[in-house]
Design an enzyme around this catalytic site. Structure first.
Site, PDB file in Angstrom:
ATOM      1  N   THR A 100      20.567  56.995  59.183  1.00  0.00           N
ATOM      2  CA  THR A 100      20.219  56.760  60.583  1.00  0.00           C
ATOM      3  C   THR A 100      21.390  57.204  61.455  1.00  0.00           C
ATOM      4  O   THR A 100      22.412  57.665  60.942  1.00  0.00           O
ATOM      5  CB  THR A 100      19.922  55.267  60.839  1.00  0.00           C
ATOM      6  OG1 THR A 100      21.161  54.530  60.853  1.00  0.00           O
ATOM      7  CG2 THR A 100      19.007  54.689  59.771  1.00  0.00           C
ATOM      8  N   CYS A 101      21.268  56.991  62.762  1.00  0.00           N
ATOM      9  CA  CYS A 101      22.353  57.415  63.649  1.00  0.00           C
ATOM     10  C   CYS A 101      23.612  56.590  63.428  1.00  0.00           C
ATOM     11  O   CYS A 101      24.712  57.033  63.750  1.00  0.00           O
ATOM     12  CB  CYS A 101      21.927  57.337  65.109  1.00  0.00           C
ATOM     13  SG  CYS A 101      21.490  55.688  65.675  1.00  0.00           S
ATOM     14  N   ASN A 102      23.465  55.391  62.882  1.00  0.00           N
ATOM     15  CA  ASN A 102      24.620  54.520  62.725  1.00  0.00           C
ATOM     16  C   ASN A 102      25.013  54.243  61.290  1.00  0.00           C
ATOM     17  O   ASN A 102      25.970  53.504  61.042  1.00  0.00           O
ATOM     18  CB  ASN A 102      24.375  53.181  63.444  1.00  0.00           C
ATOM     19  CG  ASN A 102      24.653  53.278  64.924  1.00  0.00           C
ATOM     20  OD1 ASN A 102      25.573  53.978  65.342  1.00  0.00           O
ATOM     21  ND2 ASN A 102      23.861  52.609  65.729  1.00  0.00           N
ATOM     22  N   HIS A 104      23.699  42.962  51.055  1.00  0.00           N
ATOM     23  CA  HIS A 104      23.932  43.969  52.089  1.00  0.00           C
ATOM     24  C   HIS A 104      22.613  44.575  52.561  1.00  0.00           C
ATOM     25  O   HIS A 104      22.379  44.693  53.779  1.00  0.00           O
ATOM     26  CB  HIS A 104      24.853  45.067  51.552  1.00  0.00           C
ATOM     27  CG  HIS A 104      25.097  46.170  52.539  1.00  0.00           C
ATOM     28  ND1 HIS A 104      25.823  45.987  53.696  1.00  0.00           N
ATOM     29  CD2 HIS A 104      24.673  47.468  52.561  1.00  0.00           C
ATOM     30  CE1 HIS A 104      25.854  47.125  54.385  1.00  0.00           C
ATOM     31  NE2 HIS A 104      25.165  48.031  53.720  1.00  0.00           N
ATOM     32  N   GLN A 126      13.005  52.086  59.692  1.00  0.00           N
ATOM     33  CA  GLN A 126      13.837  53.115  59.063  1.00  0.00           C
ATOM     34  C   GLN A 126      14.017  52.840  57.568  1.00  0.00           C
ATOM     35  O   GLN A 126      14.011  53.764  56.750  1.00  0.00           O
ATOM     36  CB  GLN A 126      15.185  53.197  59.772  1.00  0.00           C
ATOM     37  CG  GLN A 126      15.096  53.805  61.162  1.00  0.00           C
ATOM     38  CD  GLN A 126      16.354  53.598  61.992  1.00  0.00           C
ATOM     39  OE1 GLN A 126      17.138  52.680  61.736  1.00  0.00           O
ATOM     40  NE2 GLN A 126      16.562  54.440  62.990  1.00  0.00           N
ATOM     41  N   GLY A 146      15.489  65.651  75.236  1.00  0.00           N
ATOM     42  CA  GLY A 146      14.787  65.036  74.117  1.00  0.00           C
ATOM     43  C   GLY A 146      13.611  64.229  74.621  1.00  0.00           C
ATOM     44  O   GLY A 146      13.624  63.701  75.746  1.00  0.00           O
ATOM     45  N   ALA A 147      12.563  64.117  73.779  1.00  0.00           N
ATOM     46  CA  ALA A 147      11.364  63.380  74.184  1.00  0.00           C
ATOM     47  C   ALA A 147      10.828  62.528  73.044  1.00  0.00           C
ATOM     48  O   ALA A 147       9.636  62.227  72.979  1.00  0.00           O
ATOM     49  CB  ALA A 147      10.292  64.369  74.662  1.00  0.00           C
ATOM     50  N   GLY A 148      11.735  62.114  72.144  1.00  0.00           N
ATOM     51  CA  GLY A 148      11.338  61.274  71.025  1.00  0.00           C
ATOM     52  C   GLY A 148      11.330  59.803  71.390  1.00  0.00           C
ATOM     53  O   GLY A 148      11.325  59.430  72.575  1.00  0.00           O
ATOM     54  N   LYS A 149      11.341  58.945  70.367  1.00  0.00           N
ATOM     55  CA  LYS A 149      11.265  57.506  70.577  1.00  0.00           C
ATOM     56  C   LYS A 149      12.443  56.999  71.400  1.00  0.00           C
ATOM     57  O   LYS A 149      12.276  56.170  72.303  1.00  0.00           O
ATOM     58  CB  LYS A 149      11.225  56.791  69.224  1.00  0.00           C
ATOM     59  CG  LYS A 149      11.054  55.283  69.324  1.00  0.00           C
ATOM     60  CD  LYS A 149       9.716  54.914  69.946  1.00  0.00           C
ATOM     61  CE  LYS A 149       9.495  53.419  69.985  1.00  0.00           C
ATOM     62  NZ  LYS A 149       8.233  53.039  70.649  1.00  0.00           N
TER      63      LYS A 149
END
Length: 434
Positions: free
Chosen positions: A57-59, A107, A128, A197-200
């Site tokens: 993911t992004c993080n 975790h 995700q 961008g036009a996503g979520k």
């Protein structure tokens, strides 16, 4: 309590996240779903790597794996090759974390419950995790252990969101980006905002902007039809990609959240735009990973550039209330970890005990529904107390049978005990010689 599975394999988690690695490191490990699937389909070439799920993911970027006991380094090799990146010991020591057995289980459950997120209580991580698990399943990369682990983790994530208020008034990355922009420019009534961008993520950003009374919204996306759809939804204007850079000279805020693997805004484009701004400041907030805006843009006078790591201060201001609920969620996590470790310990008996657990849970849910029909005026807190109490009754009633199963798994008494459990609890009948 520390437990280990009674077999020649072990659970291992290896990864990095927003706490251990800055965005310039994380973006190198941000993988597209098709890349993950292709890598997992080649899992069999790693002799000691039996099952794997990759969460990107992004993080965070993580791999959860089942390996031959004592062969945990195989996970690091697979992870580095999957990311097409050379990682030496210093890299792993500086940026990554590693969990084994019970710590690995805990975790993943904390991740899925959004307790390990940049924004505690955010809703995207559960979907995700589901998606990461589905990719691994489609690549035939999961088996008994990870199927059990991920199904329970997903159920736990849902349970935490149902039984706590951890998601109540939770900020999102998009919300934090809008709040950061508002802190820099104040009232949005006279602001012009350009969304790349036009996503979520962009849709959530547009929602928050609209709630703040935004004057003008422009949406740019590689696929114009999606930009038109999002712009129309919020009274904005879609912009074709070749024309978008011309707007940089007139907008006040640019927020980017594309899925591009490369920069979509470079220093040269901002330098050109500054010529027509007459000293008017420009705020760029890049919430994409990999980043959308070339970092050198931040060196320009009159430009304020922020990336996803700069949102932490906004998130921290909104976190106090959810931290109270996080304490309740941690209790649920510990309860679920204990249950999972018990189940891992008697995998050879898992099918019959799963039947018993499922039957007990079915009865618990049925009786809860009957009771709730007679108690329509219960408060949310009272409902949570009763729900937790019934969970604990079932868990404690099954604990001794589980322990007995654990002691007899793999012994000469195993078949007799299976037969006895099926007879006592009227489970599916099978031969003693199964």
């Amino acid at each position: 309590m520390e437990q280990k599975m009674k077999s020649g394999v072990e659970l291992v988690a290896l990864g990095l996240n927003h706490r251990t690695a800055p965005v310039e490191i994380r973006e190198k490990f941000c993988l597209a779903p098709e890349v993950i699937k292709k890598g997992l389909e080649k899992l069999e070439i790693y002799e000691h790597l039996h099952e794997a799920v990759v969460l990107s993911t992004c993080n965070r970027s993580e791999i959860y794996a089942v390996v031959s006991r004592g062969c945990g380094n195989t996970v690091a090799s697979f992870w580095a090759e999957l990311n097409n990146t050379e990682c030496d010991e210093d890299f792993f020591r500086q940026y990554t974390y590693r969990y084994e057995e019970e710590e690995c289980v805990e975790h993943l459950l904390r991740v899925t419950a959004s307790l390990d997120s940049l924004v505690i209580g955010e809703g995207q991580i559960l979907s995700q995790v589901k998606h990461a698990y589905a990719i691994a399943q489609s690549a035939n990369a999961t088996g008994t252990l990870l199927n059990l682990l991920f199904n329970r983790a997903i159920a736990t994530g849902k349970r935490v969101r149902t039984e706590t208020r951890i998601a109540f008034n939770a900020v999102s990355v998009s919300y934090a980006a809008v709040e950061l922009a508002r802190a820099k420019l104040g009232d949005f009534a006279n602001c012009r905002v350009l969304l790349f961008g036009a996503g979520k993520m962009a849709e959530l950003t547009a929602t928050h902007l609209a709630s703040q009374g935004l004057k003008s919204l422009y949406v740019a996306n590689r696929h114009l039809d999606r930009a038109v759809e999002l712009a129309n939804q919020y009274g904005g204007q879609a912009v074709e990609w070749p024309e978008v850079y011309g707007l940089l000279g007139s907008v006040d805020i640019v927020i980017t959240s594309t899925g591009a693997p490369h920069y979509v805004i470079h220093k040269r484009e901002i330098v050109h735009a500054l010529d027509s701004r007459n000293g008017k400041p420009l705020v760029l907030i890049d919430i994409a990973v990999p980043r959308d805006v070339e970092p050198a843009v931040g060196e320009l006078s009159g430009v304020c550039l922020y990336n996803i790591d700069d949102l932490k201060a906004v998130v921290d201001d909104n976190i106090q209330e959810r931290q109270k609920e996080a304490l309740v969620a941690e209790g649920i996590i510990q309860e679920e970890v204990e249950g999972l470790m018990d189940r891992f310990a008697y995998l050879s008996m898992q099918p019959i005990m799963a039947q018993l657990s499922d039957k007990a849970e079915f009865i618990r849910c049925r009786e809860m529904k009957r009771a709730m029909r007679k108690l329509p005026d219960l408060s949310e807190e009272e409902y949570r107390v009763i729900e937790k109490m019934t969970h604990m009754i079932v868990r404690k009633m099954l604990r001794d049978p589980m322990r007995m199963v654990n002691k007899t798994a793999g012994t000469s008494r195993e078949r007799i005990l299976k037969f006895a459990i099926r007879k006592l609890f009227k489970l599916q009948e099978e031969s003693i010689d199964e």
